[in-house]
Design an enzyme around this catalytic site. Structure first.
Site, PDB file in Angstrom:
ATOM      1  N   SER A 143       1.169  -1.129  -0.047  1.00  0.00           N
ATOM      2  CA  SER A 143      -0.045   0.169  -0.095  1.00  0.00           C
ATOM      3  C   SER A 143       1.155   0.755   0.049  1.00  0.00           C
ATOM      4  CB  SER A 143      -0.822   0.233   1.453  1.00  0.00           C
ATOM      5  OG  SER A 143      -1.444   1.055   1.476  1.00  0.00           O
ATOM      6  N   TYR A 157      -1.802  -1.129  10.479  1.00  0.00           N
ATOM      7  CA  TYR A 157      -2.107  -1.349   8.523  1.00  0.00           C
ATOM      8  C   TYR A 157      -0.741  -1.246   8.827  1.00  0.00           C
ATOM      9  CZ  TYR A 157      -3.896  -0.698   4.231  1.00  0.00           C
ATOM     10  OH  TYR A 157      -3.938  -1.329   2.903  1.00  0.00           O
TER      11      TYR A 157
END
Length: 261
Positions: A143, A157
């Site tokens: 990401s 995350y």
């Protein structure tokens, strides 16, 4: 699957929807026999049927949070086809969004397991077959948050995606001489089912609406829009191809220009 036994075999974890399905479609379109994994059998079977004919696309049930399930899925593919050419570790996500002072152990540990350990289990299981063949393509879906930290209440995350990128480089270093490449794709926002659910929770934690949450990402891009799953699939197909043999240890963006590097 009974198609051409010389066609390369690819596994895409969490491939029955969203980014994973876009990647699976791109690999199927480029001539791979594709196995997608996921937890929902009905959804997985339907996705496999939509992606391509039964002799080229198949679903195997596997929960990315279970080591036994991940390893069993890889073993099943190798046992059935006698080869594994491409491994795409797409499974990942997080829940329990909160500031660090309030972040639960469960959310932290789940994020690491879901994003990092699941990929590690799959890679470790696949490597002996790839080493024996002196060929392999490993693609980890990361990401933009693996390169930066510009959102709040998401430390777990952000931590996990940074770890994915580090793991990618370590595998590339250790196995480059074996004909195996390992790269990560840092994906920007793509409106998938997971984004609609996890994104809604993240938006609520930040006190904004989901529409505002999505628009915030679109505004941060150079393109003025969020990406499509097919665009991530196109990058994965390049990395999986013979033309991608010279790309390894790379942390590549498909994010519309959000990441500064």
């Amino acid at each position: 699957m009974s198609s051409n036994p010389t066609s390369p075999v690819a596994v895409v974890t969490a491939g029955s929807g969203g980014i994973g399905r876009g990647i699976a479609q791109a690999l199927a379109d480029s001539g791979h026999r594709v196995v997608i994994t996921g937890r929902d059998v009905a959804k997985g079977d339907a996705a496999a049927k939509a992606i391509g004919p039964a002799d080229r696309v198949r679903f195997v049930s596997a929960d990315a949070l279970s080591q036994d399930a991940v390893e069993s899925a890889i073993d099943t593919v190798i046992d059935d086809f006698g080869r594994l050419d491409v491994l795409v570790n797409n499974a990942g996500g997080s829940s329990g969004f909160a500031p660090v002072a309030e972040l639960s152990d469960q959310a932290w540990e789940q994020a690491f397991t879901w994003n990092v350990s699941s990929g590690f289990w799959a890679v470790r299981r696949a490597l002996p077959t790839m080493v024996a063949a002196h060929h392999g393509r490993i693609i980890n879906i990361s990401s933009v948050q693996g390169k930066q930290a510009n959102i709040v209440n998401s430390a777990h995350y952000i931590m996990a995606k940074h770890a994915v990128n580090g793991f990618t480089k370590a595998v590339a270093k250790e196995y480059g001489g074996e004909g195996i490449t390992c790269n990560a794709i840092c994906v920007g926002p793509v409106e998938t089912e997971l984004m609609k659910t996890a994104g809604a929770r993240a938006a609520a934690a930040r006190g904004v609406t989901y529409a505002e949450h999505v628009q915030r990402y679109a505004d941060a891009t150079m393109t003025g829009r969020i990406n499509q799953a097919s665009e991530v699939g196109a990058m994965a197909a390049l990395l999986a191809s013979d033309n991608g043999a010279g790309i390894t240890g790379a942390i590549l963006n498909v994010d519309g220009g959000i990441s500064p590097y």
